[in-house]
Design an enzyme around this catalytic site. Structure first.
Site, PDB file in Angstrom:
ATOM      1  N   ASP A 271      33.920  -8.423 -28.991  1.00 60.76           N
ATOM      2  CA  ASP A 271      33.973  -6.970 -28.851  1.00 60.76           C
ATOM      3  C   ASP A 271      35.354  -6.511 -28.365  1.00 60.76           C
ATOM      4  O   ASP A 271      36.054  -7.241 -27.678  1.00 60.76           O
ATOM      5  CB  ASP A 271      32.895  -6.589 -27.814  1.00 60.76           C
ATOM      6  CG  ASP A 271      32.574  -5.118 -27.811  1.00 60.76           C
ATOM      7  OD1 ASP A 271      32.189  -4.610 -28.882  1.00 60.76           O
ATOM      8  OD2 ASP A 271      32.691  -4.482 -26.749  1.00 60.76           O
ATOM      9  N   GLU A 300      36.329  -7.360 -33.137  1.00 62.97           N
ATOM     10  CA  GLU A 300      36.199  -5.941 -33.473  1.00 62.97           C
ATOM     11  C   GLU A 300      37.391  -5.182 -32.918  1.00 62.97           C
ATOM     12  O   GLU A 300      37.529  -5.022 -31.712  1.00 62.97           O
ATOM     13  CB  GLU A 300      34.906  -5.380 -32.854  1.00 62.97           C
ATOM     14  CG  GLU A 300      34.779  -3.882 -33.029  1.00 62.97           C
ATOM     15  CD  GLU A 300      34.244  -3.170 -31.787  1.00 62.97           C
ATOM     16  OE1 GLU A 300      33.531  -2.181 -31.948  1.00 62.97           O
ATOM     17  OE2 GLU A 300      34.548  -3.585 -30.638  1.00 62.97           O
ATOM     18  N   ASP A 370      27.732   1.230 -34.683  1.00 67.17           N
ATOM     19  CA  ASP A 370      28.552   2.271 -34.068  1.00 67.17           C
ATOM     20  C   ASP A 370      28.831   3.438 -35.008  1.00 67.17           C
ATOM     21  O   ASP A 370      29.578   4.349 -34.643  1.00 67.17           O
ATOM     22  CB  ASP A 370      29.893   1.672 -33.604  1.00 67.17           C
ATOM     23  CG  ASP A 370      29.732   0.767 -32.391  1.00 67.17           C
ATOM     24  OD1 ASP A 370      28.837   1.043 -31.560  1.00 67.17           O
ATOM     25  OD2 ASP A 370      30.491  -0.211 -32.269  1.00 67.17           O
TER      26      ASP A 370
END
Ligand SMILES: [Ca+2]
Ligand SMILES: [Ca+2]
Length: 507
Positions: A271, A300, A370
């Site tokens: 992340d 990400e 998201d």
């Protein structure tokens, strides 16, 4: 001359005889008998580029164990599944229960939202069901395992008898891989004054509000997103942000992740990589790769793009690849939002693949947890099929967001967070998308051109896109159409002379 019917696509592929027969076998075998037909596709030692990833939100997939659903704080659980900010009961037993469903769809690697123990309080009306508010990286979220089971990785290391261990065993039995989702940038938000309270297997080791050992940065919220220093050092949404200069912190996070690798995790999804300096990631990926030499790691970097020098530098020098946001945005524009330039928007991204050392390793997707689901932008199932066919056959490793195969979407508030995380409802193994993913996942393993080949544009208009993938002697030819019926001029397919049948349309 190639003819394509409306809103259809016709990937064609060529492979030597034996592989062609195997492809035919997959296509013609009915779903009930696929276990045998698919078996030869699942070998343990494959390139990660040959995988088909499925990403699921554990709490929203399947409740395989109703006894654990209330958890330690029943205020965080909504059995009626009306409150989108609370837990709805999904767990690891639910994932185990559905492994055959996933395998039969051609899924070979499973990415689960983070499994670490989370803050057990509401923050602005939300529970940590997404898994990104970790309080103990060495313990598993008790909501995902059996009621009363020991959540400590240390305590269960010898026996390896937890629900998590059973999940690993069941995955590996099916020659499927597990991608663990991890966060190194931050821990928890301020719930009842407990911001950044961090534990090492149950022992408190850090506290944002009493940070005597400097585990956190204290620079306030990111205010200027153009300022790289702020992006790396300041906070996101009030989450306590780790001070990576502290070697104790680095030892803690690396030793925690290694414990998970020792339990059988095959790959990592990382992340918020943009929010930590690249030297931290170089040390981290080097250490993980030493510990587990075949580990595959992808990160990400929100809205990474081949025109952004910093995200390109990250892909080339961090030791991990990235989720391909640039391609995702282009696909959504072209196929869900009807952009005027259509497929040319997508080709623009591929034109810059040379900037990456390895574009075929990028992880491709059309939506995630998201952003609104593809079908919330455009409910037309034919457009979804074109988008899926594209990511399954273009360069990169495709990642399917859970429920896509069942046309799952809730369009409240445009389908944005939290409405992009509905509960899985249908398990139809005959849905057109389910079967399409299964077919093309098989193709990815049989034909190295699809999983690892170079990408050559052969015909391009806003509505039509034809490309060839090539890897040594293997070739595949793909034709996609987002518009009406059309007759194409002669397109060079690079296929050998003779008749060819499209894998998908059977024409
Ligand atoms: Ca449950
Ligand atoms: Ca940071």
């Amino acid at each position: 001359m190639v003819q394509t019917p409306p809103s259809q696509f016709s990937p064609d592929q060529y492979k030597v005889d034996s592989a062609q027969e195997k492809v035919d076998a997959i296509i013609e075998t009915p779903p009930s008998e696929t276990e045998i037909a698919l078996e030869f596709l699942y070998t343990r030692d494959i390139e990660f580029r040959q995988e088909t990833i499925y990403f699921l939100v554990v709490d929203r997939f399947y409740d395989g164990d109703p006894d654990n659903s209330e958890g330690a704080n029943s205020e965080l659980y909504d059995p009626t599944r009306q409150d989108w900010g609370k837990y709805w009961g999904g767990d690891l037993q639910g994932v185990i229960d559905k492994l055959d469903y996933l395998k039969n769809m051609g899924v070979t690697a499973l990415w689960l939202t983070p499994l670490f123990e989370q803050v057990e309080e509401l923050f602005v009306g939300n529970a940590a069901l997404h898994g990104y508010w970790t309080k103990d990286f060495k313990r598993i979220n008790p909501r995902y395992i059996a009621d009363g089971e020991n959540p400590s990785l240390n305590a269960t290391q010898e026996e390896k008898n937890t629900t998590f261990d059973r999940l690993i065993t069941e995955l590996h039995k099916r020659n499927m891989k597990l991608v663990l989702d991890i966060v190194c940038n931050h821990s928890t938000p301020d719930t009842s004054g407990s911001k950044g309270e961090l534990y090492d297997d149950g022992v408190k080791i850090a506290d944002f509000n009493d940070d005597v050992n400097h585990w956190y940065h204290h620079y306030g919220e990111v205010e200027n997103w153009e300022d790289d220093w702020q992006v790396q050092n300041c906070e996101l949404s009030g989450l306590a942000t780790f001070n990576e200069n502290n070697t104790e912190y680095r030892e803690y996070i690396k030793s925690a992740i290694k414990q998970w690798l020792d339990r059988g995790v095959d790959a990592l999804r990382v992340d918020t990589v943009k929010h930590m300096p690249i030297w931290f990631w170089q040390e981290f990926t080097g250490d993980m790769s030493n510990h587990k030499p075949d580990i595959f790691i992808f990160g990400e970097w929100i809205y990474s793009n081949p025109t952004d020098d910093r995200s390109v530098e990250f892909v080339n020098h961090s030791g991990m690849t990235l989720l391909d946001f640039g391609l995702c945005v282009a696909i959504r524009a072209a196929l869900a939002q009807g952009s005027e330039n259509g497929f040319q928007t997508i080709q623009y991204i591929f034109d810059q693949d040379h900037r990456y050392n390895g574009a075929t390793e990028l992880v491709t997707f059309i939506d995630n947890h998201d952003m609104s689901r593809f079908q919330s932008l455009n409910p037309d199932p034919a457009m979804l099929k074109v988008a899926i066919a594209l990511i399954m056959t273009c360069r990169g490793i495709p990642c399917i967001y859970y429920g896509t195969e069942q046309y799952l979407h809730d369009d409240t508030d445009g389908g944005n967070d939290p409405y992009n995380r509905p509960m899985m409802e249908n398990w139809d193994t005959d849905s057109e998308i389910y079967r399409c993913i299964r077919l093309l996942s098989g193709l990815r393993r049989l034909n190295p051109a699809v999983s690892m080949g170079s990408h050559w544009q052969k015909y391009l208009t806003p509505d039509i896109y034809c490309y060839v993938r090539r890897y040594r002697d293997s070739v595949s030819f793909v034709a996609l159409n987002r518009g009406g019926e059309v007759t194409l001029p002669e397109v060079e397919t690079e296929l050998p002379d003779g008749e060819h049948t499209c894998v998908v349309t059977r024409n």
